[in-house]
Design a protein around this motif. Sequence first.
Motif, PDB file in Angstrom:
ATOM      1  N   VAL A   1       0.859  -1.182   0.000  1.00  0.00           N
ATOM      2  CA  VAL A   1       0.000   0.000   0.000  1.00  0.00           C
ATOM      3  C   VAL A   1       0.898   1.235   0.000  1.00  0.00           C
ATOM      4  N   ILE A   2       0.833   2.001  -1.059  1.00  0.00           N
ATOM      5  CA  ILE A   2       1.650   3.216  -1.163  1.00  0.00           C
ATOM      6  C   ILE A   2       0.831   4.387  -0.645  1.00  0.00           C
ATOM      7  N   GLN A   3       1.312   4.967   0.437  1.00  0.00           N
ATOM      8  CA  GLN A   3       0.582   6.061   1.073  1.00  0.00           C
ATOM      9  C   GLN A   3       0.970   7.381   0.423  1.00  0.00           C
ATOM     10  N   THR A   4      -0.022   8.135   0.018  1.00  0.00           N
ATOM     11  CA  THR A   4       0.243   9.451  -0.560  1.00  0.00           C
ATOM     12  C   THR A   4       0.413  10.463   0.558  1.00  0.00           C
ATOM     13  N   PRO A   5       1.514  11.214   0.567  1.00  0.00           N
ATOM     14  CA  PRO A   5       1.709  12.213   1.622  1.00  0.00           C
ATOM     15  C   PRO A   5       0.569  13.225   1.640  1.00  0.00           C
ATOM     16  N   LYS A   6       0.248  13.698   2.823  1.00  0.00           N
ATOM     17  CA  LYS A   6      -0.851  14.651   2.976  1.00  0.00           C
ATOM     18  C   LYS A   6      -0.531  15.971   2.285  1.00  0.00           C
ATOM     19  N   TYR A   7       0.731  16.376   2.342  1.00  0.00           N
ATOM     20  CA  TYR A   7       1.167  17.624   1.723  1.00  0.00           C
ATOM     21  C   TYR A   7       2.279  17.335   0.723  1.00  0.00           C
ATOM     22  N   LYS A   8       2.160  17.919  -0.454  1.00  0.00           N
ATOM     23  CA  LYS A   8       3.215  17.727  -1.457  1.00  0.00           C
ATOM     24  C   LYS A   8       4.463  18.515  -1.081  1.00  0.00           C
ATOM     25  N   LYS A   9       4.257  19.761  -0.689  1.00  0.00           N
ATOM     26  CA  LYS A   9       5.414  20.599  -0.375  1.00  0.00           C
ATOM     27  C   LYS A   9       5.060  21.584   0.737  1.00  0.00           C
ATOM     28  N   ILE A  10       5.834  21.552   1.802  1.00  0.00           N
ATOM     29  CA  ILE A  10       5.652  22.476   2.923  1.00  0.00           C
ATOM     30  C   ILE A  10       6.761  23.519   2.887  1.00  0.00           C
ATOM     31  N   LEU A  11       6.389  24.774   2.986  1.00  0.00           N
ATOM     32  CA  LEU A  11       7.354  25.866   3.118  1.00  0.00           C
ATOM     33  C   LEU A  11       7.380  26.303   4.570  1.00  0.00           C
ATOM     34  N   LEU A  12       8.547  26.217   5.203  1.00  0.00           N
ATOM     35  CA  LEU A  12       8.733  26.602   6.597  1.00  0.00           C
ATOM     36  C   LEU A  12       9.666  27.797   6.663  1.00  0.00           C
ATOM     37  N   THR A  13       9.211  28.880   7.286  1.00  0.00           N
ATOM     38  CA  THR A  13      10.033  30.089   7.400  1.00  0.00           C
ATOM     39  C   THR A  13      10.734  30.130   8.761  1.00  0.00           C
ATOM     40  N   GLY A  14      11.678  31.059   8.883  1.00  0.00           N
ATOM     41  CA  GLY A  14      12.289  31.340  10.186  1.00  0.00           C
ATOM     42  C   GLY A  14      12.971  30.167  10.844  1.00  0.00           C
ATOM     43  N   VAL A  15      13.698  29.346  10.082  1.00  0.00           N
ATOM     44  CA  VAL A  15      14.257  28.120  10.645  1.00  0.00           C
ATOM     45  C   VAL A  15      15.433  28.365  11.599  1.00  0.00           C
TER      46      VAL A  15
END
Length: 319
Positions: free
Chosen positions: A12-26
């Motif tokens: 079973v190949i699980q599709t990620p909930k989000y394709k791309k997350i942008l995180l600022t202020g790392v």
Amino acid sequence: MQIPKVNQTPKVIQTPKYKKILLTGVNGQVGHALQLALANQSGLFAELVCLDRSQLDLSNPQAIRDVVQAIQPDLIINPAAYTAVDKAESEPDLAYAINATAPGVLAEEAAKLGAKFIHFSTDYVYAGNKIGVYVEDDATAPLSIYGKSKLAGEEAVRAVGLPSLIFRTSWVYGAYGKNFLHTILRLAKEREQLRIVADQIGAPTSSHSIAQAVVEVLARWDGEHSGVYHLVNAGRTTWHGFATAIVDAYAQLQPARDWPMLKAKVANIGPITTADYPTPAARPANSCLDCTKLSSDFSVQLPDWRDALMAELEALPTN
């Protein structure tokens, strides 16, 4: 020779909930903690793009638009902020550019992409004169430029109308970054006596606790809930109580961790009033935030602030 059949279960190949997350202020406290927490949740997303101040200038609206459109995220998480509370009194334009204008621009660009948006705010949006804990619908009345700029940022995000979560937190600290924890430990190594404000109350909230809670929310959020949520560690104390807890917990861990000894002892940390320690920016006397809404909508509860403090101390370097 007949080859025996082997029963196989299809993968079973699980599709990620989000394709791309942008995180600022790392490079900030919360951004750094979120980067670490999300790195352990690779099944939640296909790609995580982490940007610091040099890569995303939040004081430049056009630069924000260009970066977001180039990355094309389906979720933006924005812990980046102008957090120099006292300095903001003399730099209001910069504080508003980063804390008010930038969140609105990020939200606008997210809306263009059909993306979701998560933003962080503060207890400083309240005047701090309420008896009891603040709930999300209580009237806001910030006392400082910092608080006013953060409230303006909340309003800018809400005005866009996209699926968004705004987390108000308080008294943020952690093993990483410059904060009250490190200030107290530094002073306790240098001095035998400390004097700490004891008439402001709130919940010290660790960056690790915030990051873990946000990861839990992300796993459950489908966009049906939007708006402001309080997100703080459980319990309450004063800055004086927080300082004594830091020194006491450090002393307990010190022998096993071989940390430097502290000069100050808990008995030598004296309580003072806000009037005894004047600052350019006024602070709310009551920063206690109720997290019932967070628990009700997402089944997320943060640990007691004392437990979170011990976890942050245990994450400190051993030298």
